[in-house]
Design a protein around this motif. Structure first.
Motif, PDB file in Angstrom:
ATOM      1  N   ASN A   1       3.911  76.117 125.155  1.00 22.72           N
ATOM      2  CA  ASN A   1       2.893  76.831 125.200  1.00 22.72           C
ATOM      3  C   ASN A   1       1.160  76.901 124.519  1.00 22.72           C
ATOM      4  O   ASN A   1       0.589  77.725 123.460  1.00 22.72           O
ATOM      5  CB  ASN A   1       2.776  77.785 125.336  1.00 22.72           C
ATOM      6  CG  ASN A   1       3.879  78.473 126.347  1.00 22.72           C
ATOM      7  OD1 ASN A   1       4.170  77.772 127.040  1.00 22.72           O
ATOM      8  ND2 ASN A   1       4.616  79.116 125.685  1.00 22.72           N
ATOM      9  N   GLN A   2       1.113  75.745 123.357  1.00 18.86           N
ATOM     10  CA  GLN A   2       0.305  75.885 122.718  1.00 18.86           C
ATOM     11  C   GLN A   2      -0.939  74.239 122.295  1.00 18.86           C
ATOM     12  O   GLN A   2      -1.456  74.030 121.585  1.00 18.86           O
ATOM     13  CB  GLN A   2       0.636  75.758 120.891  1.00 18.86           C
ATOM     14  CG  GLN A   2       1.881  74.832 121.052  1.00 18.86           C
ATOM     15  CD  GLN A   2       2.597  75.232 119.000  1.00 18.86           C
ATOM     16  OE1 GLN A   2       2.126  75.437 118.455  1.00 18.86           O
ATOM     17  NE2 GLN A   2       3.810  75.001 119.564  1.00 18.86           N
TER      18      GLN A   2
ATOM     19  N   GLY B   1      -8.362  71.484 118.038  1.00 20.16           N
ATOM     20  CA  GLY B   1      -9.442  72.602 116.525  1.00 20.16           C
ATOM     21  C   GLY B   1     -10.517  71.968 115.658  1.00 20.16           C
ATOM     22  O   GLY B   1     -11.666  72.420 115.676  1.00 20.16           O
TER      23      GLY B   1
ATOM     24  N   ASN C   1       7.210  77.010 120.989  1.00 19.76           N
ATOM     25  CA  ASN C   1       7.132  76.339 122.536  1.00 19.76           C
ATOM     26  C   ASN C   1       6.094  75.608 122.604  1.00 19.76           C
ATOM     27  O   ASN C   1       5.137  76.060 122.542  1.00 19.76           O
ATOM     28  CB  ASN C   1       6.953  77.204 123.352  1.00 19.76           C
ATOM     29  CG  ASN C   1       7.694  76.354 124.955  1.00 19.76           C
ATOM     30  OD1 ASN C   1       6.948  75.514 125.175  1.00 19.76           O
ATOM     31  ND2 ASN C   1       7.944  77.498 126.138  1.00 19.76           N
ATOM     32  N   PRO C   2       6.746  74.089 122.183  1.00 25.35           N
ATOM     33  CA  PRO C   2       5.285  73.005 122.829  1.00 25.35           C
ATOM     34  C   PRO C   2       4.725  73.148 123.963  1.00 25.35           C
ATOM     35  O   PRO C   2       3.377  73.151 123.262  1.00 25.35           O
ATOM     36  CB  PRO C   2       5.598  71.852 122.139  1.00 25.35           C
ATOM     37  CG  PRO C   2       7.220  72.108 122.321  1.00 25.35           C
ATOM     38  CD  PRO C   2       7.671  73.439 122.477  1.00 25.35           C
TER      39      PRO C   2
ATOM     40  N   VAL D   1      -0.482  77.210 111.568  1.00 29.34           N
ATOM     41  CA  VAL D   1       0.517  77.905 112.356  1.00 29.34           C
ATOM     42  C   VAL D   1       1.654  76.846 113.511  1.00 29.34           C
ATOM     43  O   VAL D   1       0.430  76.630 114.507  1.00 29.34           O
ATOM     44  CB  VAL D   1       0.854  79.002 112.454  1.00 29.34           C
ATOM     45  CG1 VAL D   1       1.944  79.806 112.951  1.00 29.34           C
ATOM     46  CG2 VAL D   1      -0.019  79.886 111.680  1.00 29.34           C
TER      47      VAL D   1
ATOM     48  N   ARG E   1      -8.106  80.419 108.708  1.00 39.58           N
ATOM     49  CA  ARG E   1      -7.130  79.077 109.888  1.00 39.58           C
ATOM     50  C   ARG E   1      -7.051  78.318 109.482  1.00 39.58           C
ATOM     51  O   ARG E   1      -6.953  77.566 109.606  1.00 39.58           O
ATOM     52  CB  ARG E   1      -7.917  79.791 110.918  1.00 39.58           C
ATOM     53  CG  ARG E   1      -6.615  81.458 111.482  1.00 39.58           C
ATOM     54  CD  ARG E   1      -7.024  81.737 113.018  1.00 39.58           C
ATOM     55  NE  ARG E   1      -6.841  83.094 112.718  1.00 39.58           N
ATOM     56  CZ  ARG E   1      -7.265  83.780 114.034  1.00 39.58           C
ATOM     57  NH1 ARG E   1      -8.250  83.901 114.671  1.00 39.58           N
ATOM     58  NH2 ARG E   1      -6.865  85.009 113.701  1.00 39.58           N
ATOM     59  N   ARG E   2      -8.777  77.556 108.806  1.00 40.35           N
ATOM     60  CA  ARG E   2      -8.765  76.384 108.786  1.00 40.35           C
ATOM     61  C   ARG E   2      -7.468  75.645 107.163  1.00 40.35           C
ATOM     62  O   ARG E   2      -7.190  74.926 107.661  1.00 40.35           O
ATOM     63  CB  ARG E   2      -9.628  75.795 107.504  1.00 40.35           C
ATOM     64  CG  ARG E   2     -11.085  76.144 109.057  1.00 40.35           C
ATOM     65  CD  ARG E   2     -12.144  75.402 108.821  1.00 40.35           C
ATOM     66  NE  ARG E   2     -12.719  74.165 108.732  1.00 40.35           N
ATOM     67  CZ  ARG E   2     -13.697  73.865 108.336  1.00 40.35           C
ATOM     68  NH1 ARG E   2     -15.287  74.101 109.067  1.00 40.35           N
ATOM     69  NH2 ARG E   2     -14.010  72.252 108.284  1.00 40.35           N
TER      70      ARG E   2
ATOM     71  N   ASN F   1      -2.113  83.957 108.627  1.00 44.08           N
ATOM     72  CA  ASN F   1      -3.532  83.422 109.282  1.00 44.08           C
ATOM     73  C   ASN F   1      -3.961  83.820 110.034  1.00 44.08           C
ATOM     74  O   ASN F   1      -4.570  84.011 110.748  1.00 44.08           O
ATOM     75  CB  ASN F   1      -3.017  81.729 109.973  1.00 44.08           C
ATOM     76  CG  ASN F   1      -2.828  82.420 111.297  1.00 44.08           C
ATOM     77  OD1 ASN F   1      -1.981  83.741 111.868  1.00 44.08           O
ATOM     78  ND2 ASN F   1      -2.699  81.167 112.114  1.00 44.08           N
TER      79      ASN F   1
ATOM     80  N   TYR G   1     -11.758  83.066 109.689  1.00 40.17           N
ATOM     81  CA  TYR G   1     -11.586  81.474 110.277  1.00 40.17           C
ATOM     82  C   TYR G   1     -11.697  80.790 109.328  1.00 40.17           C
ATOM     83  O   TYR G   1     -11.092  79.030 109.314  1.00 40.17           O
ATOM     84  CB  TYR G   1     -13.133  81.264 111.476  1.00 40.17           C
ATOM     85  CG  TYR G   1     -12.582  82.211 112.990  1.00 40.17           C
ATOM     86  CD1 TYR G   1     -11.748  81.384 113.887  1.00 40.17           C
ATOM     87  CD2 TYR G   1     -12.985  83.034 112.864  1.00 40.17           C
ATOM     88  CE1 TYR G   1     -11.724  82.024 114.647  1.00 40.17           C
ATOM     89  CE2 TYR G   1     -13.234  83.910 114.220  1.00 40.17           C
ATOM     90  CZ  TYR G   1     -11.995  83.165 114.785  1.00 40.17           C
ATOM     91  OH  TYR G   1     -12.016  83.784 116.617  1.00 40.17           O
TER      92      TYR G   1
ATOM     93  N   ARG H   1       2.700  85.294 111.679  1.00 42.84           N
ATOM     94  CA  ARG H   1       1.266  85.442 111.764  1.00 42.84           C
ATOM     95  C   ARG H   1       0.526  86.762 110.885  1.00 42.84           C
ATOM     96  O   ARG H   1      -0.762  86.322 111.183  1.00 42.84           O
ATOM     97  CB  ARG H   1       1.106  86.802 112.958  1.00 42.84           C
ATOM     98  CG  ARG H   1       1.974  85.571 113.912  1.00 42.84           C
ATOM     99  CD  ARG H   1       2.702  86.713 115.201  1.00 42.84           C
ATOM    100  NE  ARG H   1       3.017  86.150 116.706  1.00 42.84           N
ATOM    101  CZ  ARG H   1       3.806  85.340 116.839  1.00 42.84           C
ATOM    102  NH1 ARG H   1       4.500  84.993 115.977  1.00 42.84           N
ATOM    103  NH2 ARG H   1       4.155  83.994 117.547  1.00 42.84           N
TER     104      ARG H   1
ATOM    105  N   LEU I   1      -3.428  86.878 111.865  1.00 44.97           N
ATOM    106  CA  LEU I   1      -2.921  86.648 113.536  1.00 44.97           C
ATOM    107  C   LEU I   1      -2.957  88.820 113.903  1.00 44.97           C
ATOM    108  O   LEU I   1      -2.936  89.114 114.911  1.00 44.97           O
ATOM    109  CB  LEU I   1      -1.890  85.785 114.808  1.00 44.97           C
ATOM    110  CG  LEU I   1      -2.796  84.617 114.812  1.00 44.97           C
ATOM    111  CD1 LEU I   1      -0.882  83.779 115.366  1.00 44.97           C
ATOM    112  CD2 LEU I   1      -3.522  84.756 116.032  1.00 44.97           C
TER     113      LEU I   1
ATOM    114  N   GLY J   1      -2.121  68.662 116.629  1.00 44.82           N
ATOM    115  CA  GLY J   1      -3.272  69.469 116.641  1.00 44.82           C
ATOM    116  C   GLY J   1      -3.580  70.259 114.957  1.00 44.82           C
ATOM    117  O   GLY J   1      -4.837  70.629 115.200  1.00 44.82           O
TER     118      GLY J   1
ATOM    119  N   LEU K   1      -6.671  70.230 110.907  1.00 46.49           N
ATOM    120  CA  LEU K   1      -7.822  71.244 110.946  1.00 46.49           C
ATOM    121  C   LEU K   1      -7.988  70.944 109.452  1.00 46.49           C
ATOM    122  O   LEU K   1      -8.648  71.379 108.312  1.00 46.49           O
ATOM    123  CB  LEU K   1      -7.563  72.297 111.204  1.00 46.49           C
ATOM    124  CG  LEU K   1      -8.525  72.948 112.086  1.00 46.49           C
ATOM    125  CD1 LEU K   1      -7.780  74.053 113.364  1.00 46.49           C
ATOM    126  CD2 LEU K   1     -10.117  73.121 112.606  1.00 46.49           C
TER     127      LEU K   1
ATOM    128  N   PHE L   1       3.975  76.804 116.855  1.00 51.87           N
ATOM    129  CA  PHE L   1       4.460  77.764 116.905  1.00 51.87           C
ATOM    130  C   PHE L   1       5.986  76.979 117.522  1.00 51.87           C
ATOM    131  O   PHE L   1       6.173  75.502 117.803  1.00 51.87           O
ATOM    132  CB  PHE L   1       3.625  78.857 118.007  1.00 51.87           C
ATOM    133  CG  PHE L   1       2.946  79.317 117.754  1.00 51.87           C
ATOM    134  CD1 PHE L   1       2.972  80.735 117.134  1.00 51.87           C
ATOM    135  CD2 PHE L   1       1.536  79.050 117.293  1.00 51.87           C
ATOM    136  CE1 PHE L   1       2.231  81.588 115.777  1.00 51.87           C
ATOM    137  CE2 PHE L   1       0.568  79.715 116.743  1.00 51.87           C
ATOM    138  CZ  PHE L   1       1.197  81.166 116.281  1.00 51.87           C
TER     139      PHE L   1
END
Lengths: 277, 274
Positions: free
Chosen positions: B89-90, B103, B86-87, B82, B77-78, B51, B74, B48, B53, B150, B154, B84
């Motif tokens: 939840n993203q 993205g 749990n697939p 990252v 983040r490009r 990037n 931003y 975290r 967060l 996903g 980017l 995470f």
């Protein structure tokens, strides 16, 4: 139910399925208007014809279509009964007595029968045509269509993008949360919870140990989802582009002509033929 | 060039939890680094911080030489994607293609470019056949590959996987590791793999062991696994093969310490023949 096609989307490829979702939403509105403008049986017949054509070109089995009507059967029967019994008008539509039966404030008249037949047909047409929209359009396409149709509201600063995103996230989360509910229920049952026993109040109470973990987990998921979205450069609707563009095709033109003809026809019938028969 | 550089970073979650103090770590471009550690060792915090967060309280996190601040969040983040744990939840959309596009849509790319990015990202994770599929119908490994796609849409230069294999079955884990290794070797992608599976660390060029917000061991995975006793003090074990060696030795079969399954099988066969 582990599918986007929850609700009642019927996954086949057909002419109706491929009509632009924005137009389908507008057509539904136009159709409803047409039904309520129709004030004689010719006009209602025209509406029914359009519905039959829609069903025929959608590859949705008729059996499935009528399931939608079954859902409102009680409402239909109830409305019909009320309308027959309480209509005391003595207008005559065909040879024979204007009033067939009378008792205190209840009566069966020609006008009552005609009127309630009208109402029943309207209701059935309305419900069937609306269900055709959900049978032939995925929830995702419906969301896209709604977002596109609501775009003008951006002028009055209505957060159209946020609304569409909320809808699409909700659609995404429904199958996940349903799975989770099932898992928590099983877990509570394994711990001896009696979910399906007792009276209504007991059952509702038994749902609490399911709902609380579900709620907590939903919040945790929302948190993680937020992080993942931020990580993918989400910064609200500003500057954002859209990959999927809805495009009008020849199908949309044909569908448009049909519905335009219907509305025009109904209006003409209303003017030249007049009410009822 | 150094892709990610932690320079004397201080960070804490307020009163409770661990404190990161004077934390330094360099990840070179094109490297594949495993970050190991027990729960609460600070490895997810690391992801975290990379990037933005989370932002460092002191010191700086530099991405390709550029210190990470609130202003260039931003842009960073490009460059640093990252993935995470749990697939479920993203993924933001019910359809694979729409999710991968998310993205790219966010940063305002033109339509045609987004289409190309989707194609590129899905083929990078071997999911090009599932472009129109429903996400909830995929397997765990497939969902996680979509999540990677996903992020890849980017076109990041650094890929961070924060325990992205933790919720998957062995087959799903293998799928993800294949994708990661291919991206690293063929596309030269810098990868930071945060994991608690020692087998995955073995596939990396370098391993970093964290404990309570500090780097406690660092080096080639094979070297780290030689220091078995030390690893145990951080609540970490050897890869399965290493554990089997130890158990055989304790049981009286003098096999050599190895992390190579064929070598172990050969020596067991030889010892049993004698």
């Amino acid at each position: 139910m582990k599918d986007v096609s929850f609700g009642q989307y019927y996954p086949v490829s057909s002419f109706v399925h491929r009509v632009d979702p924005r137009l389908k939403i507008l057509f539904l509105i136009a159709y409803i208007v047409a039904i309520f403008l129709a004030n004689n049986f010719y006009a209602l017949g025209a509406c029914a014809l359009v519905l039959v054509l829609t069903i025929a070109f959608s590859h949705v089995p008729v059996r499935k279509v009528f399931r939608a009507v079954r859902g409102i059967l009680f409402l239909v029967v109830f409305t019909a009964a009320i309308n027959v019994l309480f209509n005391a008008s003595e207008e005559v539509y065909w040879a024979g007595p204007a009033v067939y039966w009378k008792w205190k404030i209840f009566s069966v008249t020609q006008a009552g029968i005609v009127f309630s037949a009208f109402l029943v047909i309207r209701l059935v047409l309305l419900v069937t045509f609306s269900s055709m929209l959900t049978y032939t359009t995925t929830p995702v396409a419906l969301t896209d269509g709604l977002e596109s149709l609501l775009t003008p509201l951006k002028w009055i600063r209505f957060p159209v993008h946020a609304l569409a995103l909320i809808m699409s996230l909700a659609l995404r989360m429904i199958p996940i949360l349903m799975d989770e509910t099932e898992r928590i229920r099983d877990a509570q049952k394994a711990r001896g919870a009696a979910m399906d026993e007792g009276n209504l109040i007991k059952r509702v109470k038994a749902m609490i140990p399911v709902l609380i973990p579900l709620l907590l987990s939903a919040f945790r998921r929302a948190d993680e989802l937020g992080e993942a979205m931020e990580s993918r450069c989400y910064m609200g609707g500003k500057k954002r582009t859209k990959y999927k563009k809805l495009r009008f095709t020849w199908r949309d033109l044909i569908a448009f002509l049909l519905i335009a003809a219907l509305v025009t026809g109904v209006v003409l019938l209303r003017v030249y033929v007049g009410a009822f028969l | 060039m150094t892709a990610v550089s932690f320079k004397n970073v201080d960070f804490s979650y307020g009163e409770d939890g661990f404190h990161m103090k004077n934390f330094s770590l360099d990840v070179e471009e094109g490297e594949l680094v495993a970050v190991l550690g027990h729960n609460g060792s600070g490895k997810s915090t690391l992801a975290r911080l990379m990037n933005g967060l989370l932002l460092a309280d002191g010191g700086s996190v530099e991405i390709f030489g550029e210190p990470l601040t609130e202003k260039n969040l931003y842009d960073v983040r490009r460059q640093v994607g990252v993935v995470f744990q749990n697939p479920d939840n993203q993924t933001v959309s019910s359809i694979v293609e729409d999710d991968v596009a998310f993205g790219a849509e966010n940063v305002g790319l033109p339509r045609e470019e987004i289409g190309r990015r989707i194609e590129f990202a899905l083929s990078a994770v071997g999911m090009e056949k599932y472009r129109d599929a429903t996400v909830s119908r995929l397997s765990g490994g497939q969902k996680q590959r979509v999540a990677i796609a996903g992020v890849l849409a980017l076109k990041p230069r650094v890929l961070v996987l924060d325990e992205s294999t933790a919720m998957l079955d062995p087959r799903g884990r293998r799928e993800i590791m294949d994708v990661v290794l291919r991206l690293n070797r063929e596309e030269g992608m810098t990868v930071v793999l945060i994991t608690h599976f020692m087998e995955e660390a073995l596939l990396c060029g370098r391993a970093v062991v964290m404990n309570r917000g500090e780097i406690v061991m660092q080096g080639a995975p094979a070297e780290i696994f030689e220091r078995h006793e030390e690893l145990l003090t951080y609540n970490l074990t050897l890869p399965r093969i290493g554990e089997i060696c130890k158990k055989l030795q304790a049981g009286g079969l003098p096999v050599p310490d190895t992390l190579d399954i064929d070598l172990l099988a050969d020596s067991i066969a030889r010892l049993l023949n004698e």
